[in-house]
Design an enzyme around this catalytic site. Structure first.
Site: not given
Ligand code: AMP
Length: 214
Positions: A13, A88, A127, A160, A171
Site C-alpha cells: 500500500k 482499520r 522488508r 521496523r 499484526r
Molecule cells: P502501518 O505502517 O500502516 O503498517 O502501521 C503501523 C502500525 O501503526 C500499525 O500496526 C498500528 O499499530 C498503527 N496504526 C496505523 N494506522 C492505524 C489505524 N488506522 N488504527 C490503529 N492503529 C493504526
C-alpha cells in the site's frame, strides 16, 4: 480524487500510495507514517502509540479518528487524498463516513490490494528501510549483507520493530480479526475495487491506474 487504499500489512500500500500521490498530485496520508513521526517527536500521541505499535497492536479508535479528522479537514487535502492505513476497524470506517459527510465528500474509491497471506509474511519479514530517505528494500532480492548502506543516499538500513517475525504474525492476526471486516463493510455500502497485488511494482501501478480509470 479521493482514494482509500486498503489491504493487509505488507501488500504494498505504502509503495503504491507514494506513486499514485505523484500521478494525481494529491497527498499520501499514511497513518502508520504519521504515528512513527509522532513517536520520533515524542508527542503525547507518539508516547501512547509506541508501546502499542512495537507489539503489533492497534492504536485506539478514538485517537485515530481525531487524527484523521484533523488531517482531512486541513487545506492540504482539499483537492483529494490517498488514505493508507485507515480505516482499520469498522468503527473507524463508520467514523470516516461521518467525516466525509461533514466535509461534503461524496465521491471516493476504496481499493483493496490482494496478496496471499503466506507471501505477506515473507515480504514483511524481508522488508528493510533506509533511516534517512525511507527507501524500502527487500533484504533477499536486493542481496543485502549486514551493515550495508542505502544505495540511494548512503543512510543506515534498518528493520521496523513491528516487521520482526513474531510481531508480523500478531499484526496479521489482528488484520484478519479486526480489519478484514472493513472490507465487508465497504462491499455492502459501496463498490470495493479489488486489485491483484502480486507482481512487479510497475505492473501493480498499471492495474491500479486502470481500476481508477486513468
Ligand atoms: P502501518 O505502517 O500502516 O503498517 O502501521 C503501523 C502500525 O501503526 C500499525 O500496526 C498500528 O499499530 C498503527 N496504526 C496505523 N494506522 C492505524 C489505524 N488506522 N488504527 C490503529 N492503529 C493504526
Amino acid at each position: 480524487m479521493n482514494i482509500i487504499l486498503f489491504g493487509a500489512p505488507g501488500v504494498g500500500k505504502g509503495t503504491q500510495a507514494k506513486i499514485l500521490s505523484h500521478v494525481y498530485h494529491i497527498p499520501h496520508i499514511s497513518t502508520g507514517d504519521i504515528l512513527r513521526e509522532a513517536i520520533k517527536a515524542e508527542t503525547p500521541l507518539g508516547i501512547i502509540a509506541k508501546g502499542l505499535m512495537d507489539h503489533g497492536n492497534l492504536v485506539p479508535d478514538d485517537l485515530m479518528i481525531i487524527l484523521v479528522n484533523d488531517l482531512l479537514s486541513s487545506d492540504r487535502c482539499k483537492n483529494g487524498f490517498i488514505l493508507d492505513g485507515f480505516p482499520r476497524t469498522v468503527a473507524q470506517a463508520k467514523a470516516l463516513d461521518t467525516i466525509f459527510s461533514q466535509l461534503n465528500i461524496h465521491k471516493f474509491k476504496v481499493i483493496n490490494i490482494d496478496v496471499d497471506p503466506k507471501m505477506i509474511i515473507e515480504r514483511l519479514t524481508d522488508r528493510f528501510l533506509c533511516a534517512q530517505c525511507g527507501k524500502i528494500y527487500n533484504f533477499t532480492l536486493d542481496k543485502f549483507k549486514a551493515g550495508d548502506k542505502c544505495f540511494k543516499c548512503g543512510g543506515m538500513i534498518f528493520q521496523r520493530d513491528d516487521d520482526k517475525p513474531e510481531t508480523v504474525k500478531k499484526r496479521l492476526d489482528i488484520y484478519y480479526r479486526t480489519t478484514e471486516p472493513v472490507k465487508k463493510y465497504y462491499q455492502q455500502t459501496r463498490a470495493l475495487l479489488d486489485v491483484n497485488g502480486v507482481g512487479e511494482i510497475d505492473e501493480i501501478t498499471q492495474r491500479l491506474l486502470s481500476t481508477l480509470g486513468r
